[in-house]
Write a protein that holds these residues in place. Structure first.
Motif, PDB file in Angstrom:
ATOM      1  N   ALA A  12       0.750  -1.023   0.017  1.00  0.00           N
ATOM      2  CA  ALA A  12      -0.123  -0.061   0.122  1.00  0.00           C
ATOM      3  C   ALA A  12       1.039   1.208   0.150  1.00  0.00           C
ATOM      4  CB  ALA A  12      -0.870  -0.151   1.318  1.00  0.00           C
ATOM      5  N   ARG A  13       0.311   2.314  -0.861  1.00  0.00           N
ATOM      6  CA  ARG A  13       1.368   3.375  -1.017  1.00  0.00           C
ATOM      7  C   ARG A  13       0.606   4.499   0.138  1.00  0.00           C
ATOM      8  NH1 ARG A  13       1.846   5.939  -6.539  1.00  0.00           N
ATOM      9  NH2 ARG A  13       3.395   7.102  -5.336  1.00  0.00           N
ATOM     10  N   THR A  14       1.522   5.244   0.854  1.00  0.00           N
ATOM     11  CA  THR A  14       1.088   6.254   1.832  1.00  0.00           C
ATOM     12  C   THR A  14       1.054   7.369   0.963  1.00  0.00           C
ATOM     13  OG1 THR A  14       2.430   5.021   3.359  1.00  0.00           O
ATOM     14  CG2 THR A  14       1.738   7.281   3.873  1.00  0.00           C
ATOM     15  N   PRO A  15      -0.275   8.131   1.013  1.00  0.00           N
ATOM     16  CA  PRO A  15      -0.290   9.377   0.313  1.00  0.00           C
ATOM     17  C   PRO A  15       0.456  10.257   1.084  1.00  0.00           C
ATOM     18  CG  PRO A  15      -2.225   8.913   1.843  1.00  0.00           C
ATOM     19  CD  PRO A  15      -1.493   7.699   2.057  1.00  0.00           C
ATOM     20  N   PRO A  16       1.117  11.244   0.013  1.00  0.00           N
ATOM     21  CA  PRO A  16       1.992  12.261   0.639  1.00  0.00           C
ATOM     22  C   PRO A  16       1.342  13.160   1.688  1.00  0.00           C
ATOM     23  CG  PRO A  16       1.383  12.746  -1.795  1.00  0.00           C
ATOM     24  CD  PRO A  16       0.854  11.591  -1.456  1.00  0.00           C
ATOM     25  N   THR A  17       1.837  13.952   2.444  1.00  0.00           N
ATOM     26  CA  THR A  17       1.342  14.777   3.458  1.00  0.00           C
ATOM     27  C   THR A  17       1.906  15.937   2.873  1.00  0.00           C
ATOM     28  OG1 THR A  17       3.278  14.302   5.121  1.00  0.00           O
ATOM     29  CG2 THR A  17       1.024  13.149   5.368  1.00  0.00           C
TER      30      THR A  17
END
Length: 192
Positions: free
Chosen positions: A2-7
Motif C-alpha cells: 500500500a502506498r502512503t499518500p503524501p502529506t
C-alpha cells in the motif's frame, strides 16, 4: 504494498526547524511580501488605469463635435472586387472653429457623389478625428485597460521573485560550501 499518500505541510515556511537558516526566514518574508505587493499593485494599477481611461474617453465625448462637410470628389463605385460595402477615402471640406474652410480625407460609402453633405467628427482644433466611443463601449475599454494594467503589475512584481530567490540561493550555496569546509577540517580533510 500500500502506498502512503503524501502529506502536505501547511505554512512550512513559518514552522520552527533547527535546520532553517536566516536566508530561509528572509525567503519566507520575501514570498509573503511579494504576494501582498502583487495584490496591492494589481488593485492600484487596475483602478488607476481604468479611471484614467474612462476620464480620457469622457473628455473625448465632450470635446469632439459633429460638423457638416461636403464631398469634394465622387467616391469610387461599388465593385465586384471589393468585399462587402467597405468605405472608401474621399476629400471633404468643412468649416473649422475659427471660420476658415478646411479640407482633408475621410471614409464614405462607395458611390457617394461630389457635393453630398455628410457629418464628420472634429477635435477642438477643428481637425478630423474618429467618432468618440459610446458610453458602453468606453466602459468596456476602460475595464479592459484596468484588467490589462493589473495583469502587467502582477507580472512585474512576481517577476522579481526569481531574481530574489536566485540571490538567496547563491547565499545559501556559499554558506553550505563554508559549512562543508569546516566539517572537512573537523573530519581530517577526508570530505574533499
Amino acid at each position: 504494498m500500500a502506498r502512503t499518500p503524501p502529506t502536505r505541510v501547511r505554512w512550512w515556511r513559518w514552522r520552527r526547524n533547527p535546520l532553517k537558516r536566516p536566508a530561509d526566514i528572509v525567503e519566507a518574508w520575501l514570498v509573503l511580501l511579494l504576494w501582498l505587493s502583487a495584490v496591492a499593485a494589481a488593485a492600484l494599477a487596475g483602478v488607476l488605469a481604468g479611471v484614467m481611461s474612462a476620464e480620457h474617453l469622457e473628455r473625448q465625448r465632450t470635446e469632439r463635435q459633429r460638423v457638416s462637410a461636403v464631398l469634394l470628389e465622387d467616391a469610387e463605385p461599388r465593385s465586384s472586387s471589393r468585399v462587402g460595402t467597405a468605405p472608401v477615402w474621399v476629400g471633404v471640406r468643412w468649416t473649422g472653429p475659427e471660420g476658415a474652410p478646411r479640407t482633408d480625407r475621410t471614409r464614405v460609402e462607395p458611390g457617394t457623389r461630389a457635393g453630398t453633405r455628410i457629418m464628420v467628427w472634429t477635435d477642438p482644433q477643428g481637425r478630423l478625428t474618429a467618432r468618440p466611443l459610446s458610453p458602453s463601449t468606453g466602459m468596456l475599454q476602460a475595464t479592459a485597460t484596468g484588467v490589462l494594467a493589473a495583469t502587467v503589475a502582477v507580472a512585474v512584481v512576481l517577476g522579481a521573485a526569481p531574481a530574489g530567490r536566485c540571490l538567496l540561493d547563491r547565499r545559501r550555496m556559499r554558506q553550505w560550501e563554508e559549512e562543508w569546509r569546516q566539517a572537512d577540517l573537523r573530519w581530517g580533510g577526508k570530505t574533499f
